[in-house]
Enzyme design. Structure first.
Site, PDB file in Angstrom:
ATOM      1  N   TRP A  50       0.839  -1.213   0.000  1.00 43.61           N
ATOM      2  CA  TRP A  50       0.000   0.000   0.000  1.00 43.61           C
ATOM      3  C   TRP A  50       0.871   1.258   0.000  1.00 43.61           C
ATOM      4  O   TRP A  50       1.865   1.304   0.739  1.00 43.61           O
ATOM      5  CB  TRP A  50      -0.864  -0.016   1.264  1.00 43.61           C
ATOM      6  CG  TRP A  50      -1.705   1.189   1.533  1.00 43.61           C
ATOM      7  CD1 TRP A  50      -2.637   1.743   0.726  1.00 43.61           C
ATOM      8  CD2 TRP A  50      -1.730   1.954   2.757  1.00 43.61           C
ATOM      9  NE1 TRP A  50      -3.241   2.814   1.365  1.00 43.61           N
ATOM     10  CE2 TRP A  50      -2.701   2.969   2.613  1.00 43.61           C
ATOM     11  CE3 TRP A  50      -1.026   1.879   3.968  1.00 43.61           C
ATOM     12  CZ2 TRP A  50      -2.983   3.898   3.613  1.00 43.61           C
ATOM     13  CZ3 TRP A  50      -1.303   2.793   4.962  1.00 43.61           C
ATOM     14  CH2 TRP A  50      -2.276   3.799   4.785  1.00 43.61           C
TER      15      TRP A  50
ATOM     16  N   TYR B  81      -4.966  -0.453  -4.608  1.00 40.52           N
ATOM     17  CA  TYR B  81      -3.694   0.225  -4.315  1.00 40.52           C
ATOM     18  C   TYR B  81      -3.090   0.805  -5.600  1.00 40.52           C
ATOM     19  O   TYR B  81      -2.944   0.098  -6.603  1.00 40.52           O
ATOM     20  CB  TYR B  81      -2.685  -0.730  -3.653  1.00 40.52           C
ATOM     21  CG  TYR B  81      -3.058  -1.175  -2.244  1.00 40.52           C
ATOM     22  CD1 TYR B  81      -4.074  -0.562  -1.512  1.00 40.52           C
ATOM     23  CD2 TYR B  81      -2.369  -2.209  -1.625  1.00 40.52           C
ATOM     24  CE1 TYR B  81      -4.401  -0.981  -0.225  1.00 40.52           C
ATOM     25  CE2 TYR B  81      -2.685  -2.635  -0.329  1.00 40.52           C
ATOM     26  CZ  TYR B  81      -3.710  -2.009   0.353  1.00 40.52           C
ATOM     27  OH  TYR B  81      -4.029  -2.427   1.627  1.00 40.52           O
TER      28      TYR B  81
ATOM     29  N   ALA C 161       2.772   1.899  12.854  1.00 43.52           N
ATOM     30  CA  ALA C 161       2.017   3.144  12.693  1.00 43.52           C
ATOM     31  C   ALA C 161       2.590   3.987  11.547  1.00 43.52           C
ATOM     32  O   ALA C 161       2.862   5.183  11.701  1.00 43.52           O
ATOM     33  CB  ALA C 161       1.969   3.927  14.010  1.00 43.52           C
TER      34      ALA C 161
ATOM     35  N   THR D 272       9.858   1.292   2.082  1.00 43.54           N
ATOM     36  CA  THR D 272      10.273   1.989   0.862  1.00 43.54           C
ATOM     37  C   THR D 272      11.705   1.609   0.486  1.00 43.54           C
ATOM     38  O   THR D 272      12.166   1.947  -0.597  1.00 43.54           O
ATOM     39  CB  THR D 272      10.206   3.525   1.051  1.00 43.54           C
ATOM     40  OG1 THR D 272      10.985   3.885   2.204  1.00 43.54           O
ATOM     41  CG2 THR D 272       8.772   4.010   1.247  1.00 43.54           C
TER      42      THR D 272
ATOM     43  N   GLN E 290      -8.444  -8.387   8.762  1.00 40.98           N
ATOM     44  CA  GLN E 290      -7.238  -7.551   8.612  1.00 40.98           C
ATOM     45  C   GLN E 290      -7.515  -6.164   9.195  1.00 40.98           C
ATOM     46  O   GLN E 290      -8.052  -5.291   8.518  1.00 40.98           O
ATOM     47  CB  GLN E 290      -6.828  -7.451   7.141  1.00 40.98           C
ATOM     48  CG  GLN E 290      -5.504  -6.722   7.019  1.00 40.98           C
ATOM     49  CD  GLN E 290      -4.947  -6.617   5.612  1.00 40.98           C
ATOM     50  OE1 GLN E 290      -4.572  -5.544   5.172  1.00 40.98           O
ATOM     51  NE2 GLN E 290      -4.863  -7.724   4.903  1.00 40.98           N
TER      52      GLN E 290
ATOM     53  N   LYS F  23      11.280   8.282  14.066  1.00 42.07           N
ATOM     54  CA  LYS F  23      11.975   9.208  13.148  1.00 42.07           C
ATOM     55  C   LYS F  23      11.261  10.549  12.980  1.00 42.07           C
ATOM     56  O   LYS F  23      11.841  11.495  12.463  1.00 42.07           O
ATOM     57  CB  LYS F  23      12.210   8.556  11.788  1.00 42.07           C
ATOM     58  CG  LYS F  23      10.983   8.319  10.940  1.00 42.07           C
ATOM     59  CD  LYS F  23      11.414   7.626   9.649  1.00 42.07           C
ATOM     60  CE  LYS F  23      10.249   7.286   8.766  1.00 42.07           C
ATOM     61  NZ  LYS F  23      10.681   6.596   7.538  1.00 42.07           N
TER      62      LYS F  23
HETATM   63  N1  NAP Z   1      -6.689  -3.493   5.106  1.00 46.87           N
HETATM   64  C1  NAP Z   1      -6.480  -2.211   5.117  1.00 46.87           C
HETATM   65  O1  NAP Z   1      -7.401  -1.400   5.126  1.00 46.87           O
HETATM   66  C2  NAP Z   1      -5.064  -1.726   5.112  1.00 46.87           C
HETATM   67  C3  NAP Z   1      -4.772  -0.366   5.332  1.00 46.87           C
HETATM   68  C4  NAP Z   1      -3.443   0.025   5.339  1.00 46.87           C
HETATM   69  C5  NAP Z   1      -2.442  -0.913   5.134  1.00 46.87           C
HETATM   70  N2  NAP Z   1      -2.759  -2.230   4.899  1.00 46.87           N
HETATM   71  C6  NAP Z   1      -1.728  -3.262   4.645  1.00 46.87           C
HETATM   72  O2  NAP Z   1      -0.692  -3.167   5.596  1.00 46.87           O
HETATM   73  C7  NAP Z   1       0.546  -2.960   4.926  1.00 46.87           C
HETATM   74  C8  NAP Z   1       1.478  -2.198   5.801  1.00 46.87           C
HETATM   75  O3  NAP Z   1       0.961  -0.904   6.107  1.00 46.87           O
HETATM   76  P1  NAP Z   1       1.976   0.274   6.372  1.00 46.87           P
HETATM   77  O4  NAP Z   1       2.841   0.456   5.163  1.00 46.87           O
HETATM   78  O5  NAP Z   1       1.229   1.431   6.887  1.00 46.87           O
HETATM   79  O6  NAP Z   1       2.862  -0.402   7.548  1.00 46.87           O
HETATM   80  P2  NAP Z   1       3.986   0.083   8.513  1.00 46.87           P
HETATM   81  O7  NAP Z   1       4.965  -1.053   8.523  1.00 46.87           O
HETATM   82  O8  NAP Z   1       3.391   0.520   9.800  1.00 46.87           O
HETATM   83  O9  NAP Z   1       4.665   1.388   7.837  1.00 46.87           O
HETATM   84  C9  NAP Z   1       5.527   1.233   6.728  1.00 46.87           C
HETATM   85  C10 NAP Z   1       6.270   2.513   6.414  1.00 46.87           C
HETATM   86  O10 NAP Z   1       7.039   2.954   7.535  1.00 46.87           O
HETATM   87  C11 NAP Z   1       8.350   3.382   7.105  1.00 46.87           C
HETATM   88  N3  NAP Z   1       9.321   2.427   7.665  1.00 46.87           N
HETATM   89  C12 NAP Z   1       9.224   1.063   7.694  1.00 46.87           C
HETATM   90  N4  NAP Z   1      10.283   0.517   8.300  1.00 46.87           N
HETATM   91  C13 NAP Z   1      11.080   1.514   8.694  1.00 46.87           C
HETATM   92  C14 NAP Z   1      12.316   1.544   9.387  1.00 46.87           C
HETATM   93  N5  NAP Z   1      12.914   0.428   9.790  1.00 46.87           N
HETATM   94  N6  NAP Z   1      12.873   2.763   9.621  1.00 46.87           N
HETATM   95  C15 NAP Z   1      12.254   3.909   9.216  1.00 46.87           C
HETATM   96  N7  NAP Z   1      11.078   3.934   8.550  1.00 46.87           N
HETATM   97  C16 NAP Z   1      10.481   2.741   8.299  1.00 46.87           C
HETATM   98  C17 NAP Z   1       8.314   3.345   5.584  1.00 46.87           C
HETATM   99  O11 NAP Z   1       7.819   4.586   5.088  1.00 46.87           O
HETATM  100  P3  NAP Z   1       8.773   5.820   4.649  1.00 46.87           P
HETATM  101  O12 NAP Z   1      10.129   5.278   4.320  1.00 46.87           O
HETATM  102  O13 NAP Z   1       8.065   6.419   3.485  1.00 46.87           O
HETATM  103  O14 NAP Z   1       8.757   6.753   5.826  1.00 46.87           O
HETATM  104  C18 NAP Z   1       7.275   2.281   5.307  1.00 46.87           C
HETATM  105  O15 NAP Z   1       6.690   2.365   4.032  1.00 46.87           O
HETATM  106  C19 NAP Z   1       0.142  -2.287   3.617  1.00 46.87           C
HETATM  107  O16 NAP Z   1       1.118  -2.386   2.624  1.00 46.87           O
HETATM  108  C20 NAP Z   1      -1.091  -3.072   3.272  1.00 46.87           C
HETATM  109  O17 NAP Z   1      -0.738  -4.328   2.725  1.00 46.87           O
HETATM  110  C21 NAP Z   1      -4.047  -2.630   4.894  1.00 46.87           C
END
Ligand code: NAP
Length: 332
Positions: free
Chosen positions: A21, A54, A209, A286, A177, A216
């Site tokens: 996403w 997406y 989150a 990313t 989910q 960060k």
């Molecule tokens: N069912 C639903 O309604 C729904 C809704 C939302 C998501 N989802 C699912 O859940 C998945 C995950 O959601 P999410 O992307 O919000 O999850 P998340 O893991 O909470 O956030 C991911 C984002 O955080 C940053 N990040 C991740 N690891 C990091 C690290 N080690 N250090 C610094 N920054 C870091 C990156 O963004 P930056 O580098 O851009 O800062 C990354 O894209 C989605 O891809 C989707 O499959 C489902």
């Protein structure tokens, strides 16, 4: 990587899944997307989550290309249906028509004959539940879908679906989910107890989150360049979390993570995995380094004292109200 059953089903999933996403087909270029998928596969992630909506359907295409050549039996591919995929009045929702058309598009874009899990992305108030569940069941019979689940449904909606499935002999839901993290615990009061009893597993989204729990984002300062909070497609979703009190409290988690020898992201992912009803935590990324960092949360145990310290630090910024699990009151 450790693996868990998806709810009470026979399907095993990696306890950390990779989701695309905001990233694939939108925030990141295809090379970076493919590198993240490769990093996930190298680290033992076998479960991949996407949705028809997406990046206006481009995310499924990118994931399909990134997974090309990987043995299909070694993967669990999850996608979803509900949010609009086109301008037409039937390009949305959970009608038999849209479900039938959407799965065909998803399979084409993902370059696969079947998806392992097909999820209703929200509850559709404009379609009889029986119509949706029968259409899902038909996809299972046709072999296009192996298991069915939902996303962000309330306990009451899940309970009604299970009753209809049992009465009609339809395939039962195996998963939900929801959003779940240290900061967003709205499933704990009603959804989790019902799902534990009925054998559904949670595949939880945004466990860190959206990046906030890495620490960060600093209170009183602009978000770091290139982060989700600066991205046109991502900033609207993360905005709610850009609150100084919340960000200050997140900074205070740093000594807890450091004492355990964990990164902040690992602490956040490990936290959701302590809940035994969670089958998998879906991480987004990313950059491949983020995947390599976050997957190390698999297998980490946090004791009661650590969990209490986290609660004490976060205090009132934790959201627990079960009424916050909501689907749109009309089709989008
Ligand atoms: N069912 C639903 O309604 C729904 C809704 C939302 C998501 N989802 C699912 O859940 C998945 C995950 O959601 P999410 O992307 O919000 O999850 P998340 O893991 O909470 O956030 C991911 C984002 O955080 C940053 N990040 C991740 N690891 C990091 C690290 N080690 N250090 C610094 N920054 C870091 C990156 O963004 P930056 O580098 O851009 O800062 C990354 O894209 C989605 O891809 C989707 O499959 C489902």
């Amino acid at each position: 990587m450790e693996y868990r059953h998806l709810g009470r089903s026979g399907l095993m999933v990696s306890e950390i899944s990779y989701g695309n996403w905001i990233t694939h087909g939108s925030q990141v270029e295809e090379d970076a997307a493919v590198e993240c998928v490769r990093a996930a596969l190298d680290e033992g992630v076998t479960t991949f989550d996407t949705a028809d909506v997406y990046a206006g359907t481009r995310a499924e295409e990118v994931l399909g290309r990134a997974l090309k050549g990987v043995r299909r039996e070694s993967l669990e591919i999850f996608t979803k249906v509900y949010w609009p995929t086109g301008e037409g009045k039937n390009d949305r929702g959970l009608s038999r028509k849209h479900i039938t058309e959407s799965i065909n598009g998803s399979l084409r874009r993902l370059q696969t004959d079947y998806v392992d899990l097909y999820q209703a992305h929200r509850y559709d108030v404009e379609t009889p539940l029986e119509e949706t569940l029968r259409a899902f069941d038909d996809l299972v019979r046709q072999g296009k879908v192996l298991y069915v689940g939902v996303s962000e449904w309330s306990a009451d909606q899940i309970a009604r679906a299970l009753k209809i499935a049992d009465d009609m002999g339809f395939d039962r839901l195996v998963s939900n989910q929801p959003q779940y993290s240290m900061l967003w615990r709205v499933i704990e009061a009603e959804v989790v107890p019902l799902c534990e009893k009925e054998g559904l597993g949670q595949i939880v989204w945004s466990p860190i989150a959206q990046g906030v729990l890495t620490g960060k984002y600093l209170p009183g300062q602009p978000p770091p360049a290139g982060s989700r909070a600066t991205d046109p497609s991502g900033s609207g979703f993360i905005g709610r979390l850009m609150d100084d009190d919340l960000l200050r409290r997140v900074q205070d988690l740093k000594p807890i993570a450091a004492d355990l020898g964990l990164s902040m992201a690992q602490l956040a992912v490990a936290w959701v995995l302590q809940n035994p009803n969670v089958s998998s935590a879906i991480i987004g990324a990313t950059k491949p380094e983020q995947v390599r960092d976050n997957v190390k949360a698999s297998g980490v145990k946090l004791d009661a004292e650590v969990l209490k310290k986290i609660d004490d630090v976060l205090g009132p910024v934790v959201e627990r109200d079960p009424a916050k699990t909501v689907s749109p009151s009309a089709r989008p």
